[in-house]
Write a protein that holds these residues in place. Structure first.
Motif, PDB file in Angstrom:
ATOM      1  N   GLY A 140       0.794  -1.196   0.202  1.00  0.00           N
ATOM      2  CA  GLY A 140      -0.282  -0.003  -0.106  1.00  0.00           C
ATOM      3  C   GLY A 140       0.857   1.261   0.158  1.00  0.00           C
ATOM      4  O   GLY A 140       2.069   1.388  -0.515  1.00  0.00           O
ATOM      5  N   ARG A 141       0.463   2.191   0.488  1.00  0.00           N
ATOM      6  CA  ARG A 141       0.796   3.582   0.556  1.00  0.00           C
ATOM      7  C   ARG A 141       1.058   3.922   2.164  1.00  0.00           C
ATOM      8  O   ARG A 141       0.269   4.369   2.894  1.00  0.00           O
ATOM      9  N   PRO A 142       2.253   3.547   2.765  1.00  0.00           N
ATOM     10  CA  PRO A 142       2.273   3.454   4.389  1.00  0.00           C
ATOM     11  C   PRO A 142       2.158   5.114   4.710  1.00  0.00           C
ATOM     12  O   PRO A 142       1.589   5.252   5.757  1.00  0.00           O
ATOM     13  N   ARG A 143       2.801   6.051   4.105  1.00  0.00           N
ATOM     14  CA  ARG A 143       2.544   7.316   4.587  1.00  0.00           C
ATOM     15  C   ARG A 143       1.176   7.756   4.804  1.00  0.00           C
ATOM     16  O   ARG A 143       0.607   8.453   5.451  1.00  0.00           O
ATOM     17  N   GLN A 144       0.280   7.551   3.562  1.00  0.00           N
ATOM     18  CA  GLN A 144      -1.180   7.850   3.718  1.00  0.00           C
ATOM     19  C   GLN A 144      -1.704   7.061   4.931  1.00  0.00           C
ATOM     20  O   GLN A 144      -2.558   7.492   5.491  1.00  0.00           O
ATOM     21  N   LEU A 145      -1.335   5.683   4.889  1.00  0.00           N
ATOM     22  CA  LEU A 145      -1.803   5.020   5.880  1.00  0.00           C
ATOM     23  C   LEU A 145      -1.676   5.636   7.468  1.00  0.00           C
ATOM     24  O   LEU A 145      -2.600   5.567   8.478  1.00  0.00           O
ATOM     25  N   VAL A 146      -0.375   6.096   7.810  1.00  0.00           N
ATOM     26  CA  VAL A 146      -0.137   6.802   8.776  1.00  0.00           C
ATOM     27  C   VAL A 146      -1.001   8.128   8.872  1.00  0.00           C
ATOM     28  O   VAL A 146      -1.523   8.482  10.198  1.00  0.00           O
ATOM     29  N   GLN A 147      -1.264   8.749   7.948  1.00  0.00           N
ATOM     30  CA  GLN A 147      -2.258  10.043   7.986  1.00  0.00           C
ATOM     31  C   GLN A 147      -3.472   9.179   8.209  1.00  0.00           C
ATOM     32  O   GLN A 147      -4.136  10.160   9.380  1.00  0.00           O
ATOM     33  N   VAL A 148      -4.155   8.262   7.792  1.00  0.00           N
ATOM     34  CA  VAL A 148      -5.331   7.691   8.628  1.00  0.00           C
ATOM     35  C   VAL A 148      -5.273   7.608   9.907  1.00  0.00           C
ATOM     36  O   VAL A 148      -6.073   8.008  10.741  1.00  0.00           O
ATOM     37  N   LEU A 149      -4.138   6.870  10.274  1.00  0.00           N
ATOM     38  CA  LEU A 149      -4.056   6.493  11.663  1.00  0.00           C
ATOM     39  C   LEU A 149      -4.066   7.628  12.636  1.00  0.00           C
ATOM     40  O   LEU A 149      -4.588   7.685  13.771  1.00  0.00           O
ATOM     41  N   VAL A 150      -3.291   8.580  12.351  1.00  0.00           N
ATOM     42  CA  VAL A 150      -2.956  10.060  12.920  1.00  0.00           C
ATOM     43  C   VAL A 150      -4.446  10.557  13.188  1.00  0.00           C
ATOM     44  O   VAL A 150      -4.932  11.028  14.327  1.00  0.00           O
ATOM     45  N   ASN A 151      -5.202  10.715  12.102  1.00  0.00           N
ATOM     46  CA  ASN A 151      -6.340  11.306  12.083  1.00  0.00           C
ATOM     47  C   ASN A 151      -7.495  10.648  13.142  1.00  0.00           C
ATOM     48  O   ASN A 151      -7.870  11.440  13.934  1.00  0.00           O
ATOM     49  N   LEU A 152      -7.351   9.455  12.944  1.00  0.00           N
ATOM     50  CA  LEU A 152      -8.300   8.517  13.866  1.00  0.00           C
ATOM     51  C   LEU A 152      -7.858   8.706  15.351  1.00  0.00           C
ATOM     52  O   LEU A 152      -8.901   9.063  16.232  1.00  0.00           O
ATOM     53  N   LEU A 153      -6.589   8.819  15.580  1.00  0.00           N
ATOM     54  CA  LEU A 153      -6.049   8.697  17.055  1.00  0.00           C
ATOM     55  C   LEU A 153      -6.165   9.985  17.634  1.00  0.00           C
ATOM     56  O   LEU A 153      -6.689  10.383  18.682  1.00  0.00           O
ATOM     57  N   VAL A 154      -5.844  11.054  16.700  1.00  0.00           N
ATOM     58  CA  VAL A 154      -6.134  12.559  17.384  1.00  0.00           C
ATOM     59  C   VAL A 154      -7.797  12.908  17.591  1.00  0.00           C
ATOM     60  O   VAL A 154      -7.869  13.334  18.599  1.00  0.00           O
ATOM     61  N   ASN A 155      -8.681  12.371  16.654  1.00  0.00           N
ATOM     62  CA  ASN A 155      -9.936  12.437  16.825  1.00  0.00           C
ATOM     63  C   ASN A 155     -10.689  11.890  18.283  1.00  0.00           C
ATOM     64  O   ASN A 155     -11.305  12.394  18.975  1.00  0.00           O
ATOM     65  N   ALA A 156     -10.068  10.864  18.328  1.00  0.00           N
ATOM     66  CA  ALA A 156     -10.211   9.922  19.562  1.00  0.00           C
ATOM     67  C   ALA A 156      -9.710  10.480  20.900  1.00  0.00           C
ATOM     68  O   ALA A 156     -10.566  10.565  21.843  1.00  0.00           O
ATOM     69  N   GLY A 157      -8.568  11.170  20.730  1.00  0.00           N
ATOM     70  CA  GLY A 157      -8.048  12.001  21.883  1.00  0.00           C
ATOM     71  C   GLY A 157      -8.752  12.968  22.155  1.00  0.00           C
ATOM     72  O   GLY A 157      -9.366  13.467  23.215  1.00  0.00           O
ATOM     73  N   GLN A 158      -9.430  13.788  21.163  1.00  0.00           N
ATOM     74  CA  GLN A 158     -10.127  15.121  21.552  1.00  0.00           C
ATOM     75  C   GLN A 158     -11.395  14.626  21.990  1.00  0.00           C
ATOM     76  O   GLN A 158     -12.021  15.689  22.596  1.00  0.00           O
ATOM     77  N   ALA A 159     -12.131  13.472  21.783  1.00  0.00           N
ATOM     78  CA  ALA A 159     -13.483  13.150  22.256  1.00  0.00           C
ATOM     79  C   ALA A 159     -13.660  12.500  23.512  1.00  0.00           C
ATOM     80  O   ALA A 159     -14.385  12.171  23.989  1.00  0.00           O
ATOM     81  N   THR A 160     -12.004  12.236  23.977  1.00  0.00           N
ATOM     82  CA  THR A 160     -12.217  11.288  25.335  1.00  0.00           C
ATOM     83  C   THR A 160     -11.550  12.397  26.465  1.00  0.00           C
ATOM     84  O   THR A 160     -10.410  13.345  26.141  1.00  0.00           O
TER      85      THR A 160
END
Length: 455
Positions: A329-349
């Motif tokens: 795949g495109r690992p840099r893009q997948l890191v972007q996916v994980l970063v967005n999901l983790l940041v959203n999770a942190g902001q919501a918690t």
């Protein structure tokens, strides 16, 4: 003009459009009766009959007709007016032996009968017929009878034409007014649409500025990471050289031995961590197109966790990495996916809450779950979750592009993303990614890695 607008026009009397007409219409009988009273003064029986007719017709035309109009409509009221005036004309004409001043009431009454409903001609014909029969039957001179009947007929026709013309003008005015109202409504609607478009344009402009700012920040981050990387290389090399040289010294003091055994190795670990974070930041911030390559998802998860470490400092972070091995795949893009999901999770918690990331693998796919114990989402929010520029964050704290980008990256890898959320209980994003994106010539190898397909 529609039927509802036209019906009041058809049933209306000219008096409704010319309020001053009632004053003139009432003045005529007063003058005619005064002339009759003057002419027949001293003939008390005639005067008594005329007075009775005057009182009855005054009551009918002034009070009764208006009452009937409110109760039953203009058509019925005009019939009552006709009958009253018919009786008054016959009684007055007979009492005065059909004097010319009495005959004047006949054409004058026809002017009042010239309404605009469909029964007006029938009422007029009945009125003239009964008056003619009564006049000729009571000894009226035929020539006088014919003259005033003809005067009444043509006076009625002229009045009817004028009323018809008035109705046409009124219909045109009503039609124009309706068109103006429609035009006003259309203009108001257009104004509202333009206002909404203007607001949307302002929002898009603001989002474009935000995107430009984020792009500039990305370039700045890449530049800063590059600038940090160079001096850190010197620091790493120098500390390594110092550690080697000190280890070669046979006679070191206790203090220096502590540096060799503890301080410098710990310093090298810290330097290694800084270099790793700088490398992650450089790779994440690069804007050049990324080719498909073999990568290890668990390693990319570790990269994402290092990048967002500061964003998750207020919560507990649990990771359950399933050793999913390598995929394409495109690992840099997948890191972007994980970063967005983790940041959203942190902001919501809230502080003390839990953010968990899990990975696992099956025969055809790798799976990632990012869950939190935060505020959760409503059904309405979930319906719009992946739409561009949709955000529930306060103004200035989000662009509404994060999850839209996540969705696009996952789809471009041939994968699928789902979300489970309940208000007050938290959210879980579930990603499924194929081991190899569609149409790529890779396949799993026996050692757990990836290799190009043969043929």
């Amino acid at each position: 003009m529609d039927a509802h607008a036209k019906q009041p026009v058809l049933e209306a009397d000219p008096e409704q459009f010319h309020p001053g007409l009632q004053l003139v219409a009432g003045l005529g009988p007063v003058v005619f009766n005064a002339a009759l009273f003057f002419w027949f003064w001293g003939q008390w029986s005639v005067l008594l009959a005329l007075a009775g007719v005057w009182v009855v017709l005054g009551f009918v035309n002034v009070l009764l007709v208006e009452w009937v109009t409110r109760r039953s409509g203009r058509g019925v009221a005009e019939t009552v007016r006709l009958l009253a005036n018919l009786v008054g004309s016959v009684v007055g004409g007979t009492a005065t032996h059909w004097h010319p001043l009495a005959w004047v009431f006949v054409p004058y009454s026809l002017l009042l009968f010239s309404g605009v409903d469909r029964w007006v001609r029938h009422r007029t014909a009945v009125y003239l017929g009964v008056v003619a029969v009564a006049a000729l039957g009571s000894g009226a001179e035929p020539g006088m009878t014919l003259a005033f009947l003809l005067l009444g007929v043509f006076g009625f026709l002229v009045s009817e034409k004028r009323i018809t013309a008035l109705r046409g003008v009124l219909e045109q005015v009503l039609r124009q007014r309706g068109e103006l109202e429609k035009a006003h409504q259309a203009l108001a609607q257009t104004h509202g649409e333009l206002e909404a478009a203007h607001q949307e344009l302002q929002q898009l402009h603001q989002r474009a500025l935000e995107q430009e700012r984020l792009s500039s920040l990305g370039m700045l981050a890449a530049g800063v990471a590059h600038e940090i990387n160079n001096p850190m290389s010197f620091v790493t090399s120098n500390v390594n050289s110092m550690l080697r040289d000190l280890r070669d010294e046979p006679n070191l003091s206790e203090v220096m031995k502590e540096y060799v055994d503890d301080v410098l190795p710990a310093t090298l670990d810290g330097i290694k961590r800084v270099n790793t974070i700088v490398g992650d930041l450089r790779r994440f911030a690069r804007g050049d197109p990324e080719a498909h390559t073999s990568y290890e998802l668990d390693a990319e998860v570790e990269t994402a966790l290092r990048i967002v470490h500061g964003q998750l400092s207020h919560v507990r972070v649990e990771k359950e990495l399933g050793g999913v091995g390598r995929s394409v795949g495109r690992p840099r893009q997948l890191v972007q996916v994980l970063v967005n999901l983790l940041v959203n999770a942190g902001q919501a918690t809230a502080s003390g809450g839990l953010v968990r990331i899990r990975t696992r693998r099956d025969a055809e796919s790798i799976h990632v779950e990012v869950s939190d114990t935060g505020t959760g989402m409503s059904e309405e929010t979930k319906r719009h979750l992946f739409e561009p520029f949709f955000t529930t964050k306060p103004s200035g704290e989000g662009t509404g592009l994060g999850l839209s980008v996540v969705h696009g990256i996952v789809k471009s890898h041939g994968g699928h993303i789902e979300v489970e959320s309940e208000e007050g209980k938290g959210t879980c994003f579930k990603l499924r990614l194929p081991l190899v994106p569609p149409l790529l010539q890779y396949e799993p190898s026996t050692d757990g890695g990836m290799r190009r397909r043969k043929g």
